[in-house]
Design an enzyme around this catalytic site. Structure first.
Site, PDB file in Angstrom:
ATOM      1  N   SER A 199       0.839  -1.214   0.000  1.00  0.00           N
ATOM      2  CA  SER A 199       0.000   0.000   0.000  1.00  0.00           C
ATOM      3  C   SER A 199       0.865   1.253   0.000  1.00  0.00           C
ATOM      4  O   SER A 199       0.579   2.229  -0.703  1.00  0.00           O
ATOM      5  CB  SER A 199      -0.893   0.019   1.242  1.00  0.00           C
ATOM      6  N   ASP A 237       1.781  -8.533  10.792  1.00  0.00           N
ATOM      7  CA  ASP A 237       2.989  -9.351  10.558  1.00  0.00           C
ATOM      8  C   ASP A 237       4.266  -8.744  11.136  1.00  0.00           C
ATOM      9  O   ASP A 237       5.254  -9.448  11.320  1.00  0.00           O
ATOM     10  CB  ASP A 237       3.206  -9.558   9.045  1.00  0.00           C
ATOM     11  N   VAL A 260       3.510  -2.280  38.516  1.00  0.00           N
ATOM     12  CA  VAL A 260       2.436  -1.748  37.671  1.00  0.00           C
ATOM     13  C   VAL A 260       2.501  -0.225  37.604  1.00  0.00           C
ATOM     14  O   VAL A 260       2.043   0.377  36.642  1.00  0.00           O
ATOM     15  CB  VAL A 260       1.025  -2.188  38.164  1.00  0.00           C
TER      16      VAL A 260
END
Length: 784
Positions: free
Chosen positions: A130, A175, A539
């Site tokens: 693209s 991918d 966290v």
């Protein structure tokens, strides 16, 4: 490239978004090629940023096909047209493969359709095909305009007015096969889908002592296969870039049977769909199953994941990545000149960069060429530093050499977890133990933090003891917030008793404070004169010396998922605002990034002081919002952002001020943010950073071999972290200057730069520093 080569200019040279205007410009946004989760977040960011700077933004539906067909396929977008799409997978503007655009006639039609709407800026979200098409279109643009003028479809003035086409690309592909960018939009979400399946398969495989062969997507790129193998501790992985050596069949069967002999009840083999052998012949899932059944007689199943990997909700990482890239793409289009080459906005480490599109495409094609010519080492090198690093780490952790082949160092290395539990800690421990054993050390596990250390809860831990730890949440070793200060005598005694030669601490801010205390006690206790390194795992993401901590990504995904559900509830009820309290101590990372990923209207954090006027402004903003079609609100609040403006106070204020316009609800997320299975990012980050820490320890211990040297220098007590684009070891003595000890946060935090993005995308005016943008860099091939 150095981490510092794109520092923002100082003082008056700093450049802000206000200095850039999109007035009179039209931007077309399209998604093309295979869909990927996060494309909608990119579309949303382009549309909202474009509108924010005063440009007209148009959707181009169905990719290049819509551009060629024109008509209703090209439509102006508004602010509300991209609302509620952040959490949706795929692409709302559609994507299609287009043969017509491959011909000059097709591109001529596309140019005519764009000119009718005055569009000379294109933002293309897609894969290498693209983006290559977009670059060709840009090169032909002036010729296409002249042809349209000759045909009488446009006048001479239009040829001059629209003389240049600016193109910026964002790589949307699960991918991750595009060179020059560390992560493409959609890759992290695809990994989430794979790991969800692997975790589910593991329970059934263990019940029946089965072998599972999992085939994952990725065409001719093995990234998904490699990273998912690393994240689940697979027994074997087949990649196109690194085919197995001759005789792999026998080696694999030996490995599988050895693992079964070690009481492992399941085997996982991961196969990339483009897997080949050294002769470029395909290796299929069925072939592997046949081999295992005939050679070993194991009950074997094949699972082909297929398009499941493209589907589902985008992960927090993909939403933030796509939002950052979308904003960067608009800035790149505003700054483009006729001489600027078509570029790709991408991520290098933690840093947004612009790269020449065709350089990236060329290198991507070079990888395929190298594989076709069986130059597999070159293929791995061209895939980049991240791919090669993942491959080396996987090999080290998956294959154990026989004991008699490992030269013993006679060194004892201890691993300890400190602070609150964080998802990914167990992956870090597994990695450290296995790398340490492979380097010839004797590995010791310390249970229950410094408390357990003082009590002598120390045992040797072996290769098989940590099998299957990667996907386990929490901390198997046990962790406590206790600091070593009051136990120095006892800990020194245990160091001496167990002859500990090096210490790896995995934990949060308590681990950092503990490391400082042990370092300060070196003069009094020579037992602490050993290499000590800390790997950040919390966290809160509040450890100085690192942009990221293990566990923060999992917590961010928990927050994002919860916000999605709450927004859905609010949409059904209409005219409702939710106030969500997140963890993080004084560090606003989770609230800010959670707000960016969930599309919040506001996020209150300690690092940016706020007063009653700001709260009033938020209420007015939400009141205006309720007049539109988006009749719901989401506000995040960090748990310690203000002593007096508590969650209850803000809830009561909003309830009172919003009377008759909206009603209000509150949610405190609490400890669910520390739990759950680790995300793929946390598994792999924990695995890789811990392996690096052990390599550092091994290198330090080699300096002293046979000499019994004591380590007293600052550089032997370090925090290992990621800073911009590099993994760096920083002495804790240096980091003290960069720490706000009262509030347990670093004095400077990179993510605060992204704070204006959240505000802009929520329709607030904000000053966004774009000094770091605009430097077009070149793709650097990396040598293995």
């Amino acid at each position: 490239m150095d981490a510092d080569d794109s520092r923002a200019p100082k003082g008056s040279l700093r450049k802000f978004l206000e200095h850039l205007s999109g007035a009179g410009k039209a931007i077309g946004v399209l998604t093309s090629g295979g869909d990927a989760q996060g494309m909608n977040a990119a579309v949303r960011a382009v549309v909202r940023m474009g509108i924010y700077v005063g440009a007209k933004v148009c959707f181009i539906y169905e990719g290049y096909q819509g551009m060629v067909d024109g008509g209703s396929n090209i439509a102006e977008a508004d602010w509300e047209s991209v609302s509620s799409i952040l959490q949706v997978g795929g692409t709302i503007i559609g994507s299609a493969r287009c043969q017509a655009f491959r011909t000059r006639e097709g591109r001529l039609k596309a140019a005519c359709n764009l000119l009718q709407r005055g569009i000379t800026n294109l933002c293309v979200i897609g894969g290498d095909g693209s983006l290559t098409g977009a670059n060709l279109f840009r090169k032909e643009w002036s010729g296409l305009l002249e042809e349209l003028a000759r045909n009488g479809q446009i006048d001479k003035e239009a040829v001059q007015k629209y003389a240049y086409l600016n193109v910026v690309g964002m790589v949307g592909s699960i991918d991750n096969d595009f060179c020059g960018t560390d992560m493409t939009i959609g890759t992290d979400s695809a990994l989430h889908r794979i790991i969800e399946v692997v975790d589910a398969i593991m329970t059934t495989a263990q019940s029946h002592q089965r072998t599972f062969v999992l085939e994952v997507m990725g065409r001719h790129c093995g990234y998904l296969a490699l990273v998912s193998a690393l994240a689940c501790g697979a027994d074997w992985v087949f990649l196109p870039e690194s085919p197995p050596e001759e005789g792999w069949e026998e080696q694999m069967c030996v490995k599988l049977s050895e693992n079964r002999a070690r009481k492992k009840r399941l085997n996982i083999i991961i196969v990339a769909e483009g897997a080949i052998d050294t002769q470029n012949k395909p290796i299929t899932s069925e072939k592997i199953k046949e081999l295992v059944v005939t050679q070993l007689g194991y009950d074997t199943r094949v699972t082909i994941l297929g398009h499941v990997q493209r589907g589902g909700t985008p992960s927090a990482f993909d939403r933030i990545l796509a939002s950052r890239m979308g904003v960067e793409a608009v800035i790149a289009l505003l700054e483009a000149t006729p001489d600027t080459p078509a570029c790709v906005v991408s991520l290098n480490g933690n840093h947004a960069v612009r790269l020449p599109l065709m350089e990236c495409v060329q290198m991507t094609q070079d990888v395929q060429k190298a594989m076709d010519e069986r130059r597999f080492q070159d293929a791995v090198r061209l895939r980049g530093r991240s791919f090669a690093g993942n491959l080396n780490t996987y090999k080290r952790l998956a294959i154990k050499l026989p004991d008699d082949q490992i030269p013993k160092t006679n060194c004892n290395v201890a691993v300890i977890n400190v602070g609150a539990p964080a998802a990914g800690m167990n992956a870090a421990v597994r990695s450290a133990v296995r790398v340490g054993i492979a380097d010839g050390h004797r590995m010791l596990a310390i249970y229950d933090g410094f408390d357990g250390f003082a009590k002598g809860q120390i045992k040797e831990i072996g290769w098989t003891d940590v099998g299957g730890w990667t996907g386990q949440g929490g901390s198997i070793l046990g962790t406590k917030r206790v600091l070593p200060g009051k136990y120095l005598e006892e800990i020194a005694t245990q160091m001496r008793t167990h002859s500990i030669n090096a210490l790896l601490i995995i934990g949060g801010f308590e681990a950092y404070l503990g490391l400082l205390e042990l370092s300060a006690a070196r003069e009094k206790h020579e037992e602490f004169c050993v290499p000590m390194v800390m790997v950040p795992a919390t966290v809160s993401n509040n450890v100085p010396g690192s942009d990221f901590s293990i566990g923060a990504d999992t917590a961010l995904n928990t927050i994002t998922d919860t916000c999605d559900r709450i927004k859905q509830s609010a949409s059904g009820t209409k005219r409702r605002v939710f106030i969500i309290e997140t963890m993080g101590g004084y560090c606003g990372y989770l609230a800010n990034m959670g707000g960016l990923a969930a599309g919040a209207d506001a996020a209150y954090i300690f690092e940016e002081p706020f007063d009653i006027r700001d709260l009033q402004s938020s209420v007015e903003h939400l009141t205006e919002k309720m007049k539109t079609t988006i009749q719901r609100g989401l506000v995040l609040r960090n748990e310690s952002c203000s002593e007096n403006y508590t969650t209850d106070f803000i809830y009561q204020l909003y309830s009172e001020e919003g009377k008759g316009v909206f009603d209000c609800r509150k949610n405190v997320l609490g400890h669910m943010q520390q739990g759950g299975a680790p995300s793929p990012f946390d598994r792999n980050f924990g695995t890789k950073i811990s392996a690096r820490a052990m390599e550092w320890i091994t290198a330090k211990l080699k300096e002293t071999r046979g000499r019994g040297k004591k380590f007293t220098t600052d550089d032997s007590v370090c925090v290992l972290g990621i800073s911009k684009r590099n993994v760096i070891f920083q002495p804790v003595a240096e980091l003290k200057k960069q720490t706000d000890f009262e509030h347990r946060i670093p004095k400077e935090q990179w993510w605060l730069k992204l704070r204006p993005l959240m505000k802009i995308l929520a329709k607030y005016k904000a000053s966004y520093d774009v000094s770091d943008s605009g430097q077009l860099e070149h793709v650097q091939p990396w040598s293995v």
